[in-house]
Design a protein around this motif. Sequence first.
Motif, mmCIF file in Angstrom:
data_model
loop_
_atom_site.group_PDB
_atom_site.id
_atom_site.type_symbol
_atom_site.label_atom_id
_atom_site.label_comp_id
_atom_site.label_asym_id
_atom_site.label_seq_id
_atom_site.Cartn_x
_atom_site.Cartn_y
_atom_site.Cartn_z
ATOM 1 N N ASN A 1 0.746 -1.128 0.008
ATOM 2 C CA ASN A 1 0.027 0.087 -0.185
ATOM 3 C C ASN A 1 0.883 1.341 0.073
ATOM 4 O OD1 ASN A 1 -2.278 1.629 0.121
ATOM 5 N ND2 ASN A 1 -3.254 0.154 1.646
ATOM 6 N N GLY A 2 0.653 2.151 -0.915
ATOM 7 C CA GLY A 2 1.352 3.376 -1.055
ATOM 8 C C GLY A 2 2.220 3.244 -2.020
ATOM 9 N N PHE A 3 2.539 2.044 -2.714
ATOM 10 C CA PHE A 3 3.458 1.937 -3.842
ATOM 11 C C PHE A 3 2.952 1.639 -5.205
ATOM 12 C CE2 PHE A 3 5.791 1.068 -0.172
ATOM 13 C CZ PHE A 3 7.259 1.494 -0.455
ATOM 14 N N GLU A 4 1.256 1.934 -5.155
ATOM 15 C CA GLU A 4 0.575 1.458 -6.390
ATOM 16 C C GLU A 4 0.938 2.476 -7.601
ATOM 17 O OE1 GLU A 4 -1.985 4.145 -3.633
ATOM 18 O OE2 GLU A 4 -0.662 2.303 -3.494
ATOM 19 N N ASN A 5 1.471 3.565 -7.499
ATOM 20 C CA ASN A 5 1.936 4.329 -8.748
ATOM 21 C C ASN A 5 3.227 4.553 -9.088
ATOM 22 O OD1 ASN A 5 -0.998 5.260 -8.897
ATOM 23 N ND2 ASN A 5 -0.677 6.585 -7.201
ATOM 24 N N GLN A 6 4.048 3.543 -8.273
ATOM 25 C CA GLN A 6 5.636 3.354 -8.514
ATOM 26 C C GLN A 6 5.568 2.282 -10.065
ATOM 27 O OE1 GLN A 6 8.016 5.029 -7.041
ATOM 28 N NE2 GLN A 6 7.089 5.496 -5.225
ATOM 29 N N TYR A 7 6.798 2.460 -10.444
ATOM 30 C CA TYR A 7 7.038 1.656 -11.560
ATOM 31 C C TYR A 7 8.085 0.607 -11.199
ATOM 32 C CZ TYR A 7 4.832 5.022 -14.911
ATOM 33 O OH TYR A 7 3.975 5.477 -15.359
ATOM 34 N N PRO A 8 8.118 -0.520 -11.717
ATOM 35 C CA PRO A 8 9.053 -1.622 -11.122
ATOM 36 C C PRO A 8 10.456 -1.259 -10.933
ATOM 37 C CG PRO A 8 7.517 -2.519 -12.877
ATOM 38 C CD PRO A 8 7.177 -0.951 -12.913
ATOM 39 N N ASN A 9 11.019 -0.444 -11.773
ATOM 40 C CA ASN A 9 12.462 -0.057 -11.579
ATOM 41 C C ASN A 9 12.629 0.820 -10.410
ATOM 42 O OD1 ASN A 9 11.585 2.475 -12.312
ATOM 43 N ND2 ASN A 9 12.800 2.455 -14.133
ATOM 44 N N GLN A 10 11.610 1.324 -9.805
ATOM 45 C CA GLN A 10 11.746 2.148 -8.584
ATOM 46 C C GLN A 10 11.591 1.076 -7.298
ATOM 47 O OE1 GLN A 10 8.292 4.483 -10.045
ATOM 48 N NE2 GLN A 10 9.858 6.371 -9.409
ATOM 49 N N LEU A 11 11.331 -0.107 -7.363
ATOM 50 C CA LEU A 11 11.059 -1.027 -6.376
ATOM 51 C C LEU A 11 12.465 -1.996 -6.236
ATOM 52 C CD1 LEU A 11 7.484 -2.267 -7.297
ATOM 53 C CD2 LEU A 11 8.262 -0.319 -5.739
ATOM 54 N N SER A 12 12.474 -2.477 -4.907
ATOM 55 C CA SER A 12 13.540 -3.563 -4.837
ATOM 56 C C SER A 12 12.917 -4.716 -5.317
ATOM 57 C CB SER A 12 13.748 -3.652 -3.385
ATOM 58 O OG SER A 12 12.698 -4.273 -2.641
ATOM 59 N N GLY A 13 13.894 -5.814 -5.400
ATOM 60 C CA GLY A 13 13.735 -7.205 -5.780
ATOM 61 C C GLY A 13 12.546 -7.735 -5.161
ATOM 62 N N GLY A 14 12.469 -7.724 -3.704
ATOM 63 C CA GLY A 14 11.319 -8.222 -3.197
ATOM 64 C C GLY A 14 10.204 -7.547 -3.153
ATOM 65 N N MET A 15 10.036 -6.290 -3.320
ATOM 66 C CA MET A 15 8.856 -5.639 -3.646
ATOM 67 C C MET A 15 8.331 -6.061 -4.982
ATOM 68 S SD MET A 15 9.903 -2.032 -2.085
ATOM 69 C CE MET A 15 8.393 -1.010 -2.230
ATOM 70 N N GLN A 16 9.414 -6.189 -6.029
ATOM 71 C CA GLN A 16 8.765 -6.549 -7.517
ATOM 72 C C GLN A 16 8.193 -7.994 -7.350
ATOM 73 O OE1 GLN A 16 11.607 -5.956 -10.537
ATOM 74 N NE2 GLN A 16 12.878 -4.560 -9.235
ATOM 75 N N GLN A 17 8.694 -8.993 -6.591
ATOM 76 C CA GLN A 17 7.886 -10.120 -6.372
ATOM 77 C C GLN A 17 6.692 -10.011 -5.679
ATOM 78 O OE1 GLN A 17 7.666 -12.734 -8.154
ATOM 79 N NE2 GLN A 17 9.481 -13.878 -7.579
ATOM 80 N N ARG A 18 6.465 -9.326 -4.817
ATOM 81 C CA ARG A 18 5.386 -8.969 -3.963
ATOM 82 C C ARG A 18 4.339 -8.473 -5.135
ATOM 83 N NH1 ARG A 18 5.600 -8.477 1.781
ATOM 84 N NH2 ARG A 18 7.694 -8.346 2.375
ATOM 85 N N VAL A 19 4.735 -7.591 -6.254
ATOM 86 C CA VAL A 19 3.646 -7.061 -7.358
ATOM 87 C C VAL A 19 3.296 -8.366 -7.914
ATOM 88 C CG1 VAL A 19 3.428 -5.718 -9.330
ATOM 89 C CG2 VAL A 19 4.993 -4.917 -7.178
ATOM 90 N N GLY A 20 4.312 -9.365 -8.298
ATOM 91 C CA GLY A 20 3.867 -10.633 -9.115
ATOM 92 C C GLY A 20 3.067 -11.591 -8.382
ATOM 93 N N LEU A 21 3.175 -11.645 -7.137
ATOM 94 C CA LEU A 21 2.257 -12.359 -6.154
ATOM 95 C C LEU A 21 0.950 -11.762 -6.279
ATOM 96 C CD1 LEU A 21 1.709 -14.442 -4.506
ATOM 97 C CD2 LEU A 21 2.700 -13.255 -2.354
ATOM 98 N N ALA A 22 1.003 -10.549 -6.207
ATOM 99 C CA ALA A 22 -0.500 -9.662 -5.993
ATOM 100 C C ALA A 22 -1.220 -9.766 -7.618
ATOM 101 C CB ALA A 22 -0.289 -8.057 -5.847
ATOM 102 N N ARG A 23 -0.655 -9.767 -8.307
ATOM 103 C CA ARG A 23 -0.989 -9.833 -9.801
ATOM 104 C C ARG A 23 -1.636 -11.317 -9.966
ATOM 105 N NH1 ARG A 23 2.871 -9.185 -14.891
ATOM 106 N NH2 ARG A 23 3.928 -11.029 -13.872
ATOM 107 N N ALA A 24 -0.996 -12.480 -9.369
ATOM 108 C CA ALA A 24 -1.291 -13.747 -9.577
ATOM 109 C C ALA A 24 -2.651 -13.837 -8.606
ATOM 110 C CB ALA A 24 -0.409 -14.765 -9.082
ATOM 111 N N LEU A 25 -2.846 -13.206 -7.512
ATOM 112 C CA LEU A 25 -3.868 -13.244 -6.733
ATOM 113 C C LEU A 25 -5.085 -12.415 -7.242
ATOM 114 C CD1 LEU A 25 -2.169 -12.719 -3.221
ATOM 115 C CD2 LEU A 25 -2.988 -14.869 -4.088
#
Length: 292
Positions: A154-178
């Motif tokens: 929450n709070g990172f929804e308007n960021q782009y992937p290159n602005q996120l750490s690896g762990g945060m990017q994987q959270r995005v992938g998990l959220a997309r799957a969910l």
Amino acid sequence: MSKIEINNVYKIFGNNPKSVLPMVKEGSTKDEILEKTGHTVGLDNVSLKIEEGETFVCMGLSGSGKSTLIRHLNRLIDPTDGEILVEGTNVMSLDKEKLIEFRRHKMSMVFQRFGLFPHKTVLQNVGYGLEMQGKSEDERNKISMEKIDAVGLNGFENQYPNQLSGGMQQRVGLARALATDTDIMLMDEAFSALDPLIRSDMQKQLIDLQSELKKTIVFITHDLDESLRLGDHIGILNSGKLVQVGTPEEIIMNPADDYVKAFVKDVNRAKVIKAKIIMKNLNESENIDKSN
């Protein structure tokens, strides 16, 4: 009926796999097949059942066939022989249109290298599968924000992937799957690229989410500790053959052969069994609380 059934699946890579299939069925090894024919055996007579709501972990060393196996479930790869049933439907019988619908609504996938669109925001990445399902923008954004919140972004929804750490990017992938709310989640080495502490945190997050959502998860890894922590059942592959399937306790207490023994020889058995008992009791308590 099991959620997923894999029956006598063979996969041979090469120019003429059907011609090599009899050699494999007659017992020739992976190395013999490669030397004599130039073909590579990916899977050798693999059969297993995965039940609804369980986390099934498939593990093995590099080249064992585990990623080949998971790609058969949504037909990114077709078998040389055998059948894959999902809720009783043979996925090999699906035509192109039905296969697309099957992938959109029945299965979601989380990749090792995140697979995010660099030009889309977190919100847009999470909502991509919903867009493919034909959901309106308002509905996509509503569901996406719920899943973004669920994975702690929450709070990172308007960021782009290159602005996120690896762990945060994987959270995005998990959220997309969910977000697509499919019954089945395929996770191919999903946490392997992460640093150990972040990886452990993602494992805990998946366990917490799974205790609530009860998805059918097929999780691929080469890491035994990860297998023991996440899996309700574990299947171990060696050179394309499924050498053992069992609960974490069964795998560490009764390894089927020397290959499995080598995997589990340094495991603290008492610690694993105690942890599994505690997790089981916690899940049962949560289920009782929810039913009251």
